[in-house]
Design a protein around this motif. Sequence first.
Motif, PDB file in Angstrom:
ATOM      1  N   GLY A 131       0.816  -1.208   0.000  1.00  0.00           N
ATOM      2  CA  GLY A 131       0.000   0.000   0.000  1.00  0.00           C
ATOM      3  C   GLY A 131       0.846   1.253   0.000  1.00  0.00           C
ATOM      4  O   GLY A 131       2.082   1.205   0.038  1.00  0.00           O
ATOM      5  N   PHE A 132       0.146   2.382  -0.029  1.00  0.00           N
ATOM      6  CA  PHE A 132       0.805   3.693  -0.087  1.00  0.00           C
ATOM      7  C   PHE A 132       1.782   3.881   1.071  1.00  0.00           C
ATOM      8  O   PHE A 132       2.851   4.478   0.906  1.00  0.00           O
ATOM      9  N   HIS A 133       1.443   3.359   2.243  1.00  0.00           N
ATOM     10  CA  HIS A 133       2.261   3.566   3.436  1.00  0.00           C
ATOM     11  C   HIS A 133       3.656   2.967   3.277  1.00  0.00           C
ATOM     12  O   HIS A 133       4.613   3.462   3.871  1.00  0.00           O
ATOM     13  N   ASP A 134       3.776   1.891   2.504  1.00  0.00           N
ATOM     14  CA  ASP A 134       5.087   1.270   2.309  1.00  0.00           C
ATOM     15  C   ASP A 134       6.026   2.205   1.551  1.00  0.00           C
ATOM     16  O   ASP A 134       7.230   2.231   1.812  1.00  0.00           O
ATOM     17  N   TRP A 135       5.476   2.933   0.596  1.00  0.00           N
ATOM     18  CA  TRP A 135       6.276   3.920  -0.153  1.00  0.00           C
ATOM     19  C   TRP A 135       6.580   5.147   0.703  1.00  0.00           C
ATOM     20  O   TRP A 135       7.684   5.677   0.677  1.00  0.00           O
ATOM     21  N   ALA A 136       5.618   5.589   1.477  1.00  0.00           N
ATOM     22  CA  ALA A 136       5.746   6.852   2.210  1.00  0.00           C
ATOM     23  C   ALA A 136       6.580   6.751   3.483  1.00  0.00           C
ATOM     24  O   ALA A 136       7.003   7.769   4.036  1.00  0.00           O
ATOM     25  N   GLU A 137       6.850   5.535   3.948  1.00  0.00           N
ATOM     26  CA  GLU A 137       7.477   5.355   5.258  1.00  0.00           C
ATOM     27  C   GLU A 137       8.809   6.079   5.403  1.00  0.00           C
ATOM     28  O   GLU A 137       9.114   6.645   6.458  1.00  0.00           O
ATOM     29  N   TYR A 138       9.621   6.072   4.365  1.00  0.00           N
ATOM     30  CA  TYR A 138      10.966   6.653   4.449  1.00  0.00           C
ATOM     31  C   TYR A 138      11.075   8.025   3.790  1.00  0.00           C
ATOM     32  O   TYR A 138      12.185   8.571   3.699  1.00  0.00           O
ATOM     33  N   LEU A 139       9.973   8.591   3.331  1.00  0.00           N
ATOM     34  CA  LEU A 139      10.055   9.851   2.591  1.00  0.00           C
ATOM     35  C   LEU A 139      10.668  10.973   3.415  1.00  0.00           C
ATOM     36  O   LEU A 139      11.398  11.816   2.882  1.00  0.00           O
ATOM     37  N   HIS A 140      10.398  11.010   4.713  1.00  0.00           N
ATOM     38  CA  HIS A 140      10.942  12.086   5.535  1.00  0.00           C
ATOM     39  C   HIS A 140      12.461  11.970   5.671  1.00  0.00           C
ATOM     40  O   HIS A 140      13.173  12.981   5.731  1.00  0.00           O
ATOM     41  N   ILE A 141      12.959  10.731   5.701  1.00  0.00           N
ATOM     42  CA  ILE A 141      14.408  10.530   5.762  1.00  0.00           C
ATOM     43  C   ILE A 141      15.043  10.853   4.412  1.00  0.00           C
ATOM     44  O   ILE A 141      16.098  11.504   4.337  1.00  0.00           O
ATOM     45  N   VAL A 142      14.390  10.416   3.341  1.00  0.00           N
ATOM     46  CA  VAL A 142      14.891  10.709   1.999  1.00  0.00           C
ATOM     47  C   VAL A 142      14.944  12.212   1.759  1.00  0.00           C
ATOM     48  O   VAL A 142      15.906  12.731   1.176  1.00  0.00           O
TER      49      VAL A 142
END
Length: 224
Positions: free
Chosen positions: A184-195
């Motif tokens: 789901g979307f959450h799997d993609w979004a999990e690391y966005l803040h670190i990226v």
Amino acid sequence: MSLGDPRRHVAEIGGLSVLFVMATEHEYGPHLKVRVDPLITGVGPVEAAAATGAALASLSHHGALPDLLFTLGSAGSRHLDHAEIYQVASVAYRDMDCSPLGFERGLTPFLDEPAIIPIAHRIPGVPEATLSSGANIVSGAAYDAVGSDMVDMETYSVLRAARRFRLPMVGLRGITDGKTELTGFHDWAEYLHIVDEKLAAALDQFQGHVHGGAFDLKPAGPRA
């Protein structure tokens, strides 16, 4: 996506004018927001090509084409470290398959470009990885058909638009997913803040190299 005058997305860095390009606002976090004002194209190769091409046409009309296109964002990878940053070493277009007509898979017929287009320019000190672009989300067993280190949906289109205007391009991608199947979307979004934070640090590194003369903007190869 971004609207209005694209000149606002061009930044001057050490005498180098740079157009920054990203796909979505989701990838444009607080650390990047204090550094760049990118052109937001929308998701996928069609939106990226349309928005980048239109922006460059407008900039050309105003005599304001940048010296460099710089694409930023996320990517997936089965084996690269998650939440780490890699610069684009080459780009392939995984959607293109005219092999029934005798063309190499990934090769666009009648276009003077190879199936894998190398990126000539490098940011010193940033790890490199090959990239495959296409309209699909790659997950799980779908990686078996991809020969590149990482996957995204826009970079090939941005590169082709840049080459239409005889502009060089560099790219940075932060790895958000790929080691496990997406659910789901959450799997993609999990690391966005670190990226976001690490992309900003890599941009600072790029800026330092430009000011110090270590980023060499050589003439690029043939365009079509």
